[in-house]
Design a protein around this motif. Structure first.
Motif, PDB file in Angstrom:
ATOM      1  N   THR A   1       0.833  -1.212   0.000  1.00 57.98           N
ATOM      2  CA  THR A   1       0.000   0.000   0.000  1.00 57.98           C
ATOM      3  C   THR A   1       0.858   1.249   0.000  1.00 57.98           C
ATOM      4  O   THR A   1       0.577   2.223  -0.716  1.00 57.98           O
ATOM      5  CB  THR A   1      -0.928  -0.009   1.221  1.00 57.98           C
ATOM      6  OG1 THR A   1      -1.722  -1.200   1.211  1.00 57.98           O
ATOM      7  CG2 THR A   1      -1.832   1.207   1.221  1.00 57.98           C
ATOM      8  N   ARG A   2       1.941   1.223   0.806  1.00 54.69           N
ATOM      9  CA  ARG A   2       2.832   2.388   0.833  1.00 54.69           C
ATOM     10  C   ARG A   2       3.493   2.607  -0.513  1.00 54.69           C
ATOM     11  O   ARG A   2       3.635   3.745  -0.971  1.00 54.69           O
ATOM     12  CB  ARG A   2       3.895   2.205   1.934  1.00 54.69           C
ATOM     13  CG  ARG A   2       3.360   2.357   3.348  1.00 54.69           C
ATOM     14  CD  ARG A   2       4.504   2.646   4.314  1.00 54.69           C
ATOM     15  NE  ARG A   2       5.498   1.581   4.281  1.00 54.69           N
ATOM     16  CZ  ARG A   2       5.546   0.559   5.124  1.00 54.69           C
ATOM     17  NH1 ARG A   2       4.609   0.469   6.069  1.00 54.69           N
ATOM     18  NH2 ARG A   2       6.489  -0.351   5.039  1.00 54.69           N
ATOM     19  N   ILE A   3       3.920   1.528  -1.170  1.00 53.37           N
ATOM     20  CA  ILE A   3       4.547   1.663  -2.486  1.00 53.37           C
ATOM     21  C   ILE A   3       3.556   2.231  -3.493  1.00 53.37           C
ATOM     22  O   ILE A   3       3.893   3.123  -4.299  1.00 53.37           O
ATOM     23  CB  ILE A   3       5.078   0.289  -2.954  1.00 53.37           C
ATOM     24  CG1 ILE A   3       6.229  -0.174  -2.047  1.00 53.37           C
ATOM     25  CG2 ILE A   3       5.532   0.357  -4.401  1.00 53.37           C
ATOM     26  CD1 ILE A   3       6.744  -1.566  -2.369  1.00 53.37           C
ATOM     27  N   ARG A   4       2.325   1.712  -3.429  1.00 55.66           N
ATOM     28  CA  ARG A   4       1.313   2.192  -4.379  1.00 55.66           C
ATOM     29  C   ARG A   4       1.016   3.676  -4.150  1.00 55.66           C
ATOM     30  O   ARG A   4       0.936   4.460  -5.117  1.00 55.66           O
ATOM     31  CB  ARG A   4       0.043   1.366  -4.225  1.00 55.66           C
ATOM     32  CG  ARG A   4      -1.010   1.672  -5.288  1.00 55.66           C
ATOM     33  CD  ARG A   4      -2.262   0.830  -5.117  1.00 55.66           C
ATOM     34  NE  ARG A   4      -1.949  -0.595  -5.263  1.00 55.66           N
ATOM     35  CZ  ARG A   4      -1.979  -1.470  -4.261  1.00 55.66           C
ATOM     36  NH1 ARG A   4      -2.281  -1.052  -3.033  1.00 55.66           N
ATOM     37  NH2 ARG A   4      -1.706  -2.742  -4.465  1.00 55.66           N
ATOM     38  N   TRP A   5       0.892   4.076  -2.907  1.00 54.58           N
ATOM     39  CA  TRP A   5       0.632   5.480  -2.620  1.00 54.58           C
ATOM     40  C   TRP A   5       1.820   6.357  -3.006  1.00 54.58           C
ATOM     41  O   TRP A   5       1.640   7.499  -3.459  1.00 54.58           O
ATOM     42  CB  TRP A   5       0.311   5.664  -1.135  1.00 54.58           C
ATOM     43  CG  TRP A   5      -1.123   5.408  -0.808  1.00 54.58           C
ATOM     44  CD1 TRP A   5      -1.646   4.314  -0.182  1.00 54.58           C
ATOM     45  CD2 TRP A   5      -2.230   6.253  -1.106  1.00 54.58           C
ATOM     46  NE1 TRP A   5      -3.014   4.412  -0.071  1.00 54.58           N
ATOM     47  CE2 TRP A   5      -3.408   5.606  -0.634  1.00 54.58           C
ATOM     48  CE3 TRP A   5      -2.360   7.489  -1.734  1.00 54.58           C
ATOM     49  CZ2 TRP A   5      -4.669   6.170  -0.762  1.00 54.58           C
ATOM     50  CZ3 TRP A   5      -3.629   8.052  -1.865  1.00 54.58           C
ATOM     51  CH2 TRP A   5      -4.752   7.394  -1.387  1.00 54.58           C
ATOM     52  N   GLY A   6       3.028   5.852  -2.817  1.00 49.22           N
ATOM     53  CA  GLY A   6       4.200   6.611  -3.241  1.00 49.22           C
ATOM     54  C   GLY A   6       4.233   6.836  -4.743  1.00 49.22           C
ATOM     55  O   GLY A   6       4.563   7.935  -5.220  1.00 49.22           O
ATOM     56  N   MET A   7       3.883   5.797  -5.514  1.00 47.01           N
ATOM     57  CA  MET A   7       3.857   5.935  -6.967  1.00 47.01           C
ATOM     58  C   MET A   7       2.788   6.935  -7.406  1.00 47.01           C
ATOM     59  O   MET A   7       3.027   7.775  -8.279  1.00 47.01           O
ATOM     60  CB  MET A   7       3.618   4.564  -7.608  1.00 47.01           C
ATOM     61  CG  MET A   7       4.748   3.568  -7.395  1.00 47.01           C
ATOM     62  SD  MET A   7       4.373   1.929  -8.066  1.00 47.01           S
ATOM     63  CE  MET A   7       4.146   2.311  -9.790  1.00 47.01           C
TER      64      MET A   7
ATOM     65  N   THR B   1       1.598   9.376  -5.647  1.00 41.07           N
ATOM     66  CA  THR B   1       2.012  10.719  -5.235  1.00 41.07           C
ATOM     67  C   THR B   1       3.030  11.306  -6.206  1.00 41.07           C
ATOM     68  O   THR B   1       2.945  12.484  -6.592  1.00 41.07           O
ATOM     69  CB  THR B   1       2.601  10.679  -3.822  1.00 41.07           C
ATOM     70  OG1 THR B   1       1.629  10.131  -2.913  1.00 41.07           O
ATOM     71  CG2 THR B   1       3.005  12.069  -3.358  1.00 41.07           C
ATOM     72  N   ALA B   2       4.010  10.478  -6.610  1.00 42.32           N
ATOM     73  CA  ALA B   2       5.004  10.950  -7.577  1.00 42.32           C
ATOM     74  C   ALA B   2       4.347  11.318  -8.906  1.00 42.32           C
ATOM     75  O   ALA B   2       4.692  12.339  -9.530  1.00 42.32           O
ATOM     76  CB  ALA B   2       6.074   9.877  -7.785  1.00 42.32           C
ATOM     77  N   LEU B   3       3.392  10.499  -9.344  1.00 47.47           N
ATOM     78  CA  LEU B   3       2.686  10.801 -10.582  1.00 47.47           C
ATOM     79  C   LEU B   3       1.894  12.096 -10.462  1.00 47.47           C
ATOM     80  O   LEU B   3       1.862  12.911 -11.398  1.00 47.47           O
ATOM     81  CB  LEU B   3       1.764   9.642 -10.942  1.00 47.47           C
ATOM     82  CG  LEU B   3       0.939   9.792 -12.235  1.00 47.47           C
ATOM     83  CD1 LEU B   3       1.865   9.941 -13.432  1.00 47.47           C
ATOM     84  CD2 LEU B   3      -0.001   8.604 -12.409  1.00 47.47           C
ATOM     85  N   ALA B   4       1.268  12.311  -9.318  1.00 48.12           N
ATOM     86  CA  ALA B   4       0.495  13.541  -9.117  1.00 48.12           C
ATOM     87  C   ALA B   4       1.398  14.772  -9.144  1.00 48.12           C
ATOM     88  O   ALA B   4       1.031  15.821  -9.694  1.00 48.12           O
ATOM     89  CB  ALA B   4      -0.266  13.471  -7.792  1.00 48.12           C
ATOM     90  N   VAL B   5       2.596  14.664  -8.564  1.00 44.32           N
ATOM     91  CA  VAL B   5       3.535  15.791  -8.569  1.00 44.32           C
ATOM     92  C   VAL B   5       3.975  16.111  -9.998  1.00 44.32           C
ATOM     93  O   VAL B   5       4.038  17.286 -10.405  1.00 44.32           O
ATOM     94  CB  VAL B   5       4.746  15.472  -7.676  1.00 44.32           C
ATOM     95  CG1 VAL B   5       5.836  16.526  -7.851  1.00 44.32           C
ATOM     96  CG2 VAL B   5       4.321  15.387  -6.216  1.00 44.32           C
ATOM     97  N   VAL B   6       4.262  15.072 -10.791  1.00 41.71           N
ATOM     98  CA  VAL B   6       4.685  15.289 -12.173  1.00 41.71           C
ATOM     99  C   VAL B   6       3.555  15.927 -12.991  1.00 41.71           C
ATOM    100  O   VAL B   6       3.772  16.867 -13.764  1.00 41.71           O
ATOM    101  CB  VAL B   6       5.138  13.957 -12.806  1.00 41.71           C
ATOM    102  CG1 VAL B   6       5.392  14.131 -14.296  1.00 41.71           C
ATOM    103  CG2 VAL B   6       6.395  13.444 -12.117  1.00 41.71           C
TER     104      VAL B   6
END
Length: 300
Positions: A29-35, A37-42
């Motif tokens: 879940t943490r990995i999925r949320w991290g991905m 979040t990174a996509l949202a920032v980009v």
């Protein structure tokens, strides 16, 4: 008589390698949320300026500099778009941009495809030196050549003409287009050319009937790069072309920016309108663009 009881040798413990535990549900879940979040920032980094252009173009002129700025406009107006579409001079700049960009793209593709094919499939004296000489032209800032080109075009009477802009843009797009197409031709197997040569086809017939159809993705990628280069240029279009031959970037600046005032909402509306052709071209030719750029990445 005493007897010595032998001590049994220690049994070596079997070395066991613990298996790597699978990621737990919490870790996944943490990995999925991290991905995400990174996509949202980009996405935010890429689309925030476009969104702000849209908001500014829809904001009334007396509310543009309101503080604090409104992320979501409370008042919406389309008068700035009416100003853009009602200005016939902007359509003249649009016509100039289309002419210069299309001719630059066609000329760059025609010249670079023959150069790239020659560098890829033929072996001749000075080949590598010439290849690096073509690439080395990208090391010099383009603005550094502006004065020289201005003097040359003035000597030949080409200032304030389409030809001055087309020759300038083609000169700057050729090196990258040549290397892009060379990498694409390197990925094409030589067996196809040898088979066509055995069948009696000459060099021109081999290129136009065998190689050219297979090179469509690379040609589209090179042409799109040259088109965008001619569409977005500012300094050369401002210097080498007069008011009747200027393209959109300097034309919009001269129309909406003056010493006394700047019409930012109308400028933002015009910027969004003139960006539509390039966005449409990228969307329609996306698969050809990606295929043309990556085709020469792996040879085989």
């Amino acid at each position: 008589m005493s007897t010595i009881t032998p001590v049994p040798a220690p049994v070596a413990a079997a070395a066991t390698t613990p298996e790597s535990p699978r990621p737990t549900r919490r870790r996944r879940t943490r990995i999925r949320w991290g991905m995400w979040t990174a996509l949202a920032v980009v996405v935010l980094f890429g689309f925030a300026p476009v969104y702000w252009l849209l908001v500014t173009s829809l904001t009334p002129s007396d509310r543009v500099f309101a503080f604090p700025p409104a992320i979501f406009p409370t008042q919406v107006t389309f008068e700035h778009y009416a100003t853009v579409f009602g200005n016939e001079q902007i359509f003249g700049y649009l016509r100039n941009s289309v002419i210069v960009s299309v001719v630059t793209a066609v000329l760059s593709v025609v010249v670079s495809m023959y150069m790239g094919y020659a560098f890829s499939k033929y072996r001749f004296a000075g080949r590598k030196s010439l290849m690096y000489f073509v690439l080395s032209s990208q090391m010099f800032p383009q603005a550094l050549l502006l004065v020289t080109l201005y003097l040359v075009f003035a000597q030949f009477g080409l200032l304030n003409t389409y030809l001055a802009l087309i020759l300038s843009f083609t000169t700057f797009t050729l090196p990258l287009c040549v290397w892009m197409l060379k990498g694409f031709f390197d990925a094409l197997p030589d067996d196809l050319i040898e088979a066509a040569r055995i069948d009696g086809a000459g060099p021109w017939r081999i290129f136009h009937s065998v190689v050219f159809p297979l090179a469509a993705p690379g040609l589209v990628a090179a042409g799109l790069f040259a088109f965008v280069r001619g569409w977005n240029d500012f300094i050369f279009a401002l210097t080498l072309a007069g008011p009747d031959r200027q393209t959109l970037p300097p034309g919009l600046v001269n129309t909406f920016i003056s010493e006394a005032s700047t019409s930012w909402p109308a400028l933002m509306a015009a910027s969004l309108v003139v960006s539509v052709p390039v966005c449409v071209a990228f969307i329609l030719l996306q698969r050809f663009l990606v295929g043309g750029i990556t085709a020469g990445a792996v040879k085989g």
